[in-house]
Enzyme design. Structure first.
Site, short mmCIF file in Angstrom:
data_model
loop_
_atom_site.label_atom_id
_atom_site.label_comp_id
_atom_site.label_asym_id
_atom_site.label_seq_id
_atom_site.Cartn_x
_atom_site.Cartn_y
_atom_site.Cartn_z
N HIS A 181 18.10 -0.73 47.54
CA HIS A 181 18.10 -1.61 49.02
C HIS A 181 17.32 -1.79 50.06
O HIS A 181 15.83 -1.01 49.67
CB HIS A 181 19.64 -0.94 50.00
N HIS B 3 11.01 -3.38 52.66
CA HIS B 3 10.76 -1.99 52.38
C HIS B 3 11.99 -1.51 50.99
O HIS B 3 12.91 -1.62 51.45
CB HIS B 3 9.51 -0.70 52.21
P1 2AM Z 1 13.37 5.06 53.76
O1 2AM Z 1 13.91 3.56 51.51
O2 2AM Z 1 11.85 4.15 53.66
O3 2AM Z 1 13.33 6.73 52.76
C1 2AM Z 1 18.64 6.06 53.89
O4 2AM Z 1 18.49 7.20 54.68
C2 2AM Z 1 17.99 4.74 54.84
O5 2AM Z 1 17.26 4.34 56.02
C3 2AM Z 1 16.32 4.77 53.52
O6 2AM Z 1 16.25 3.36 52.83
C4 2AM Z 1 15.66 5.07 54.64
O7 2AM Z 1 14.17 4.44 54.56
C5 2AM Z 1 16.10 4.72 55.62
N1 2AM Z 1 16.13 5.04 57.02
C6 2AM Z 1 14.87 4.46 57.88
N2 2AM Z 1 14.96 5.99 58.88
C7 2AM Z 1 15.29 6.73 58.63
C8 2AM Z 1 15.26 8.06 59.59
N3 2AM Z 1 15.36 8.58 60.42
N4 2AM Z 1 15.70 8.73 58.68
C9 2AM Z 1 16.65 8.40 57.64
N5 2AM Z 1 16.29 7.86 56.74
C10 2AM Z 1 15.88 6.44 57.10
#
Ligand code: 2AM
Length: 189
Positions: free
Chosen positions: A40, A129
């Protein structure tokens, strides 16, 4: 529950990502790959949320997403977080093609709505991303060559999904709680 709002990936881009993912799965060690159905693009991470604020905010997500139009996206390049030092996350970037600033606008409007509903401000810049893999605990993972992607595919983002993230053995798993269609209110007009 732990919540986040994400753009659903267009089928064509998902297909391209799965080709790349399969290649990386075969060649890279030390990574835990997300299952294909969990891929996603996070638009707004909401964090740990009680059920009242969650339910109160859902009409706002519905409205913001309905007022935005579907937009066309393409994959850009593979990258890693952090860019220097030992990598923890492998990702593929996403950018909008048409009508322009739609992806950033949508994230910004969701950010405004989140703040209006009492969610703590997101201070980090929006960096669209798709996370493909996370480093295994204690691993010094192999790194892929980070070249521009050969895929020239484009696809339409038509839905935003509210996901719940649950802790599970082997990494978090995601459950779609509600789907919000882009452009619903412009269709009604
Ligand atoms: P990431 O893919 O770069 O890890 C679920 O955790 C989604 O929320 C993931 O896509 C994650 O990004 C995103 N996300 C953004 N901020 C976050 C945070 N502070 N903690 C965990 N997940 C975060």
């Amino acid at each position: 529950v732990r919540l986040f709002l994400a753009a659903r990936l267009p089928e064509s881009l998902l297909k391209d990502l799965l080709v790349l993912r399969a290649d990386w799965v075969d060649t890279l060690g030390g990574w835990r790959f997300l299952p294909p159905e969990d891929l996603h693009v996070t638009l707004r991470f909401l964090g740990e949320t009680a059920s009242a604020p969650d339910l109160l905010a859902r009409p706002a997500w519905t409205r913001v997403v309905a007022e935005a139009r579907p937009f066309r996206c393409a994959l850009t390049r593979a990258g890693r977080f952090p860019e220097r030092g030992s990598a923890r996350v492998l990702w593929v970037g996403l950018e909008e093609r048409e009508p322009g600033a739609a992806l950033g606008d949508l994230a910004r409007r969701l950010e405004q709505a989140a703040r209006a509903h009492g969610f703590a401000p997101e201070e980090r810049p929006f960096h669209p991303h798709v996370t493909l893999a996370r480093a295994r605990r204690g691993a010094r993972p192999d790194l892929p060559p980070l070249e521009p992607l050969s895929s020239r595919g484009e696809g339409w983002v038509r839905e935003v999904v509210l996901f719940e993230s649950r802790v599970a053995p082997g990494g978090a798993r995601y459950t779609a709680l509600e789907t919000f269609p882009l452009g619903a209110s412009t269709l009604d007009a």
